[in-house]
Design a protein around this motif. Sequence first.
Motif, mmCIF file in Angstrom:
data_model
loop_
_atom_site.group_PDB
_atom_site.id
_atom_site.type_symbol
_atom_site.label_atom_id
_atom_site.label_comp_id
_atom_site.label_asym_id
_atom_site.label_seq_id
_atom_site.Cartn_x
_atom_site.Cartn_y
_atom_site.Cartn_z
ATOM 1 N N VAL A 1 -1.830 4.327 0.080
ATOM 2 C CA VAL A 1 -1.932 5.491 0.925
ATOM 3 C C VAL A 1 -1.654 6.794 -0.045
ATOM 4 N N THR A 2 -2.511 7.903 0.235
ATOM 5 C CA THR A 2 -2.271 9.002 -0.497
ATOM 6 C C THR A 2 -1.074 9.868 -0.275
ATOM 7 N N ALA A 3 -0.765 10.637 -1.043
ATOM 8 C CA ALA A 3 0.586 11.216 -0.900
ATOM 9 C C ALA A 3 0.407 12.208 0.213
ATOM 10 N N VAL A 4 1.443 12.230 0.960
ATOM 11 C CA VAL A 4 1.529 13.008 2.169
ATOM 12 C C VAL A 4 1.317 14.475 1.970
ATOM 13 N N ARG B 1 0.853 -1.157 -0.111
ATOM 14 C CA ARG B 1 0.032 -0.005 -0.037
ATOM 15 C C ARG B 1 0.646 1.244 0.079
ATOM 16 N N LEU B 2 2.050 1.196 0.302
ATOM 17 C CA LEU B 2 3.042 2.305 0.198
ATOM 18 C C LEU B 2 3.867 2.443 -1.057
ATOM 19 N N GLY B 3 3.629 1.437 -2.127
ATOM 20 C CA GLY B 3 3.999 1.537 -3.415
ATOM 21 C C GLY B 3 4.785 0.429 -4.190
ATOM 22 N N ASN B 4 4.866 0.559 -5.302
ATOM 23 C CA ASN B 4 5.360 -0.746 -5.953
ATOM 24 C C ASN B 4 6.841 -0.760 -6.176
ATOM 25 N N ARG B 5 7.478 -1.726 -6.747
ATOM 26 C CA ARG B 5 9.001 -1.694 -7.035
ATOM 27 C C ARG B 5 9.712 -0.373 -7.635
ATOM 28 N N SER B 6 9.009 -0.095 -8.581
ATOM 29 C CA SER B 6 9.699 0.973 -9.403
ATOM 30 C C SER B 6 9.500 2.202 -8.508
ATOM 31 N N ASP B 7 8.548 2.403 -7.693
ATOM 32 C CA ASP B 7 8.487 3.541 -6.953
ATOM 33 C C ASP B 7 9.225 3.514 -5.528
ATOM 34 N N PHE B 8 9.667 2.193 -5.295
ATOM 35 C CA PHE B 8 10.966 2.056 -4.145
ATOM 36 C C PHE B 8 12.103 2.084 -4.731
ATOM 37 N N GLU B 9 12.056 1.864 -5.924
ATOM 38 C CA GLU B 9 13.619 1.961 -6.573
ATOM 39 C C GLU B 9 13.959 3.477 -6.880
ATOM 40 N N ASN B 10 12.891 4.338 -7.555
ATOM 41 C CA ASN B 10 12.975 5.589 -7.728
ATOM 42 C C ASN B 10 13.383 6.367 -6.348
#
Length: 466
Positions: A348-351, A87-96
């Motif tokens: 989870v929506t953007a902080v 819910r906090l993001g996917n692999r490419s979000d994490f990598e970025n």
Amino acid sequence: MRAARTIALLTTSLLLLSGCSTKQDQPFSSQVGLQLFMWPWQSVASECEGLGNQGIDWVLVSPPQEHIVGSAWWTVYQPVSYQLQSRLGNRSDFENMVKTCDQAGVNVLVDVVINHMTAQDSGIGFAGTSFEKYNYPGLYGPEDFHNCGLTAGNSIENYGDAKQVQTCELLGLSDLDQSRPNVQTTIVGFLNDLLNLGVTGFRIDAAKHIAPSDLEPIVSALPEETIFLLEVIRGAGEPIQPEQYSNLGYIWEFDYARSMRSYFEDQLIGYIDPATRFDSYLPSDRAISFISNHDTERNSQALNFNYQREFELATSLMLAEPYGTPMLYSSYYFFDYDAGPTEENGLVTAVACPTNPTSDNSYEDRDWICQHRWASVEKMIRFRDLVDQTAVVNTVQTENLFGFEREGKGFFIVNVSPEAEETVEAQTTLPDGSYLDLLSDEVFEVNAGKITLTLKPLSAIALVKN
Ligand code: ARE
Ligand code: CA
């Protein structure tokens, strides 16, 4: 520890090569960290540039792996697989995120849940993986879990029994047997995957529930420079103590956070015995100091947003004194223990931080507080850097005041009273002249080593040479 030593050596050579020093070159023990609890990867990425400018060296992010489905925040502490989809993001979000933070000079440390899997009989995880409590396709089968047989439901009941704590189920969560080579290999594979994405190290969740001899092979299998932060909560009279793990990594000193609550919330700062204050804590170079984390802000062991001003002042004291590697904490407001941050379509929506983040703000349910953006935080990190390596001398202490000189370089003092204005004349070894309070921008004079300090209720002063 070997990791710290390697980094120190590397640091020296980097300094020689570049001829300049940035915070990133410092050994881990003189860095400043920040736990961004339940921040989605894209929001962490957007925040990193500002964090780097503020002097923050690393962020600790919430567990990134596939987890059980649900709206409570704690679903992320029940892994279903090690795919980076949550819910906090996917692999490419994490990598970025890791890349962006790295460019901003901010290291990413990851909370990893390797003591256990889920507490559910069966289900389908966030990324669509089917599982049973003791069966996770491609990862673990029933033989990979402890069956402690020490309590009726196999759950931990007595923290006084070390065997229970390390082989029974924490909160009913299926407990991995890390003495099994294939379990070790699978965990090491997960951690290596994260390291390959550029992370610097890990928070080992529930490390206390993994025997040191089972954790050691996992730590040893990873590159020497990997940073490990271990969650081994100090519990009075318990057979398992943080010191048993201190050769494996840095450890949060929970008594530090608990005492900060008593100094500021209960206003017991006058009772500190400066001579013995740290004696029962982990040694400074092994300890993470902190004011709160996601558990203590919910279990009333530490300060939280119900005492914002005190939280801010305690954070200032932590940054002013040389004990441990400080970890700041940033979170959202809640009424209900379980309440997770706001979500849309399961993510989870953007902080969104307050436009004017201060410790006087009020919040609605699940508003982000962004404690790390309070102006005092950056100022106190600056103070910490300016007085680095100096001793604590000339302690000042009254019923409401606690302060000290950082020898020859600066002076910090705090008033914990919500009502009383306090004035004190302090003796220092500071050279005579004018000094700037970083917190208020006011100038103070040191004359013949003496300085008169007046503090409003719930306020602090942090002086450095003007
Ligand atoms: C949730 C529900 C439970 C339910 C469970 C399984 O709240 O009611 O039984 O699911 O269905 C987090 C949440 C838990 C949540 C869990 C799983 O805090 O509420 O349970 O996720 O989703 C001990 C451990 C320490 C641990 C704390 C919470 O030693 O490691 O308990 N902290 C970490 C994380 C937590 C996380 C977990 C571990 C699990 O930081 O956020 O749980 O991954 C004394 C002892 C301490 C002990 C403490 C509390 O002080 O000295 O060692 O801490 O008591 O019992
Ligand atoms: Ca265990």
